[in-house]
Motif scaffolding. Structure first.
Motif, PDB file in Angstrom:
ATOM      1  N   SER A  21      35.789  41.888  35.397  1.00  0.00           N
ATOM      2  CA  SER A  21      35.811  42.429  36.760  1.00  0.00           C
ATOM      3  C   SER A  21      36.487  43.789  36.788  1.00  0.00           C
ATOM      4  CB  SER A  21      36.584  41.491  37.696  1.00  0.00           C
ATOM      5  OG  SER A  21      35.984  40.243  37.785  1.00  0.00           O
ATOM      6  N   LEU A  22      36.209  44.527  37.850  1.00  0.00           N
ATOM      7  CA  LEU A  22      36.873  45.794  38.116  1.00  0.00           C
ATOM      8  C   LEU A  22      38.386  45.595  38.043  1.00  0.00           C
ATOM      9  CD1 LEU A  22      36.698  48.771  39.241  1.00  0.00           C
ATOM     10  CD2 LEU A  22      36.890  47.739  41.497  1.00  0.00           C
ATOM     11  N   GLY A  23      39.071  46.453  37.289  1.00  0.00           N
ATOM     12  CA  GLY A  23      40.523  46.392  37.188  1.00  0.00           C
ATOM     13  C   GLY A  23      41.049  45.523  36.066  1.00  0.00           C
ATOM     14  N   ASP A  24      40.191  44.729  35.427  1.00  0.00           N
ATOM     15  CA  ASP A  24      40.637  43.909  34.292  1.00  0.00           C
ATOM     16  C   ASP A  24      41.118  44.807  33.155  1.00  0.00           C
ATOM     17  OD1 ASP A  24      39.853  41.587  35.601  1.00  0.00           O
ATOM     18  OD2 ASP A  24      38.206  41.121  34.220  1.00  0.00           O
ATOM     19  N   VAL A  25      42.098  44.330  32.406  1.00  0.00           N
ATOM     20  CA  VAL A  25      42.497  44.978  31.164  1.00  0.00           C
ATOM     21  C   VAL A  25      41.813  44.201  30.050  1.00  0.00           C
ATOM     22  CG1 VAL A  25      44.409  45.542  29.614  1.00  0.00           C
ATOM     23  CG2 VAL A  25      44.702  45.761  32.101  1.00  0.00           C
ATOM     24  N   VAL A  26      41.045  44.939  29.234  1.00  0.00           N
ATOM     25  CA  VAL A  26      40.268  44.297  28.184  1.00  0.00           C
ATOM     26  C   VAL A  26      40.607  44.896  26.825  1.00  0.00           C
ATOM     27  CG1 VAL A  26      38.371  43.770  29.755  1.00  0.00           C
ATOM     28  CG2 VAL A  26      38.300  45.874  28.408  1.00  0.00           C
ATOM     29  N   GLU A  27      40.248  44.136  25.802  1.00  0.00           N
ATOM     30  CA  GLU A  27      40.349  44.625  24.432  1.00  0.00           C
ATOM     31  C   GLU A  27      38.938  44.913  23.941  1.00  0.00           C
ATOM     32  OE1 GLU A  27      42.395  43.398  20.178  1.00  0.00           O
ATOM     33  OE2 GLU A  27      42.113  41.864  21.708  1.00  0.00           O
ATOM     34  N   ALA A  28      38.775  46.018  23.236  1.00  0.00           N
ATOM     35  CA  ALA A  28      37.468  46.401  22.713  1.00  0.00           C
ATOM     36  C   ALA A  28      37.667  47.117  21.383  1.00  0.00           C
ATOM     37  CB  ALA A  28      36.744  47.312  23.694  1.00  0.00           C
ATOM     38  N   HIS A  29      36.617  47.090  20.573  1.00  0.00           N
ATOM     39  CA  HIS A  29      36.651  47.855  19.325  1.00  0.00           C
ATOM     40  C   HIS A  29      35.503  48.856  19.332  1.00  0.00           C
ATOM     41  CE1 HIS A  29      33.675  44.759  18.162  1.00  0.00           C
ATOM     42  NE2 HIS A  29      33.182  45.707  17.383  1.00  0.00           N
ATOM     43  N   GLU A  30      35.647  49.888  18.533  1.00  0.00           N
ATOM     44  CA  GLU A  30      34.612  50.908  18.460  1.00  0.00           C
ATOM     45  C   GLU A  30      33.596  50.531  17.395  1.00  0.00           C
ATOM     46  OE1 GLU A  30      34.216  55.692  17.717  1.00  0.00           O
ATOM     47  OE2 GLU A  30      36.082  54.904  18.548  1.00  0.00           O
ATOM     48  N   ALA A  31      32.339  50.472  17.786  1.00  0.00           N
ATOM     49  CA  ALA A  31      31.253  50.168  16.855  1.00  0.00           C
ATOM     50  C   ALA A  31      30.913  51.419  16.050  1.00  0.00           C
ATOM     51  CB  ALA A  31      30.025  49.691  17.627  1.00  0.00           C
ATOM     52  N   ALA A  45      42.162  41.059  36.841  1.00  0.00           N
ATOM     53  CA  ALA A  45      42.501  41.731  38.104  1.00  0.00           C
ATOM     54  C   ALA A  45      42.318  40.790  39.293  1.00  0.00           C
ATOM     55  CB  ALA A  45      41.630  42.963  38.288  1.00  0.00           C
ATOM     56  N   SER A  46      41.870  39.581  39.048  1.00  0.00           N
ATOM     57  CA  SER A  46      41.692  38.560  40.094  1.00  0.00           C
ATOM     58  C   SER A  46      40.672  38.971  41.156  1.00  0.00           C
ATOM     59  CB  SER A  46      43.027  38.207  40.738  1.00  0.00           C
ATOM     60  OG  SER A  46      43.888  37.651  39.774  1.00  0.00           O
ATOM     61  N   CYS A  47      39.555  39.524  40.715  1.00  0.00           N
ATOM     62  CA  CYS A  47      38.438  39.850  41.597  1.00  0.00           C
ATOM     63  C   CYS A  47      37.216  39.048  41.159  1.00  0.00           C
ATOM     64  CB  CYS A  47      38.073  41.333  41.507  1.00  0.00           C
ATOM     65  SG  CYS A  47      39.318  42.449  42.123  1.00  0.00           S
ATOM     66  N   ASP A 120      40.227  33.192  39.430  1.00  0.00           N
ATOM     67  CA  ASP A 120      40.908  31.907  39.545  1.00  0.00           C
ATOM     68  C   ASP A 120      41.584  31.856  40.905  1.00  0.00           C
ATOM     69  OD1 ASP A 120      42.398  29.606  39.334  1.00  0.00           O
ATOM     70  OD2 ASP A 120      43.531  30.270  37.576  1.00  0.00           O
ATOM     71  N   SER A 121      41.145  30.906  41.758  1.00  0.00           N
ATOM     72  CA  SER A 121      41.698  30.836  43.118  1.00  0.00           C
ATOM     73  C   SER A 121      43.179  30.471  43.126  1.00  0.00           C
ATOM     74  CB  SER A 121      40.904  29.829  43.958  1.00  0.00           C
ATOM     75  OG  SER A 121      40.975  28.545  43.393  1.00  0.00           O
ATOM     76  N   SER A 122      43.695  29.915  42.034  1.00  0.00           N
ATOM     77  CA  SER A 122      45.114  29.572  41.990  1.00  0.00           C
ATOM     78  C   SER A 122      45.993  30.802  41.890  1.00  0.00           C
ATOM     79  CB  SER A 122      45.410  28.639  40.803  1.00  0.00           C
ATOM     80  OG  SER A 122      45.185  29.318  39.586  1.00  0.00           O
ATOM     81  N   SER A 123      45.374  31.984  41.613  1.00  0.00           N
ATOM     82  CA  SER A 123      46.154  33.220  41.514  1.00  0.00           C
ATOM     83  C   SER A 123      46.209  33.971  42.833  1.00  0.00           C
ATOM     84  CB  SER A 123      45.576  34.124  40.415  1.00  0.00           C
ATOM     85  OG  SER A 123      44.270  34.541  40.766  1.00  0.00           O
ATOM     86  N   GLU A 124      45.649  33.391  43.902  1.00  0.00           N
ATOM     87  CA  GLU A 124      45.689  34.050  45.216  1.00  0.00           C
ATOM     88  C   GLU A 124      47.113  34.142  45.711  1.00  0.00           C
ATOM     89  OE1 GLU A 124      42.965  32.794  48.276  1.00  0.00           O
ATOM     90  OE2 GLU A 124      41.608  32.008  46.778  1.00  0.00           O
TER      91      GLU A 124
END
Length: 125
Positions: A21-31, A45-47, A120-124
């Motif tokens: 989702s928008l705002g998530d922090v992700v891990e990625a590698h360069e191909a 980001a809880s969206c 996750d609705s528990s993070s509201e």
């Protein structure tokens, strides 16, 4: 946005990728091609993220306005053979109203939508 070694904050709403989702922090590698390849979500980001395929493009402005009035962030994209909306739905938005509106248009064969990521609705708050 790069946050350091292999960590990025998404600054766009995904059109087709599930689980992010928008705002998530992700891990990625360069191909080898130089493109970044998603590996995993480090911080949500809880969206909610939705992809809406528009079969009736005359619905675009009205549907985008409806979603934006409910607090959503909406991006429009044109792809070979289809037009789509990428929708980021904050937890503060009335998700049931959004879903009912999309189901109404899907029943009339005007759109097709997919829930790419549900917070996750528990993070509201």
């Amino acid at each position: 946005d790069s946050l350091g070694k292999r960590q990025f904050r998404l600054d766009n709403t995904p059109f087709f990728v599930e689980g992010i989702s928008l705002g998530d922090v992700v891990e990625a590698h360069e191909a080898e091609t130089g493109r970044l390849v998603f590996e995993r979500v480090l911080e949500s980001a809880s969206c909610h993220s939705l992809s809406v395929l528009l079969f009736d493009v005359t619905l675009r402005a009205r549907l985008a306005s409806f979603l934006e009035q409910l607090g959503c962030y909406v991006e429009y994209g044109e792809f070979p053979g289809l037009n789509a909306l990428a929708v980021s739905v904050p937890q503060s938005a009335d998700y049931e109203a959004i879903k009912m509106e999309l189901i109404k248009h899907e029943s009339a064969n005007r759109v097709s939508f997919a829930e790419l990521a549900l917070a996750d609705s528990s993070s509201e708050n």
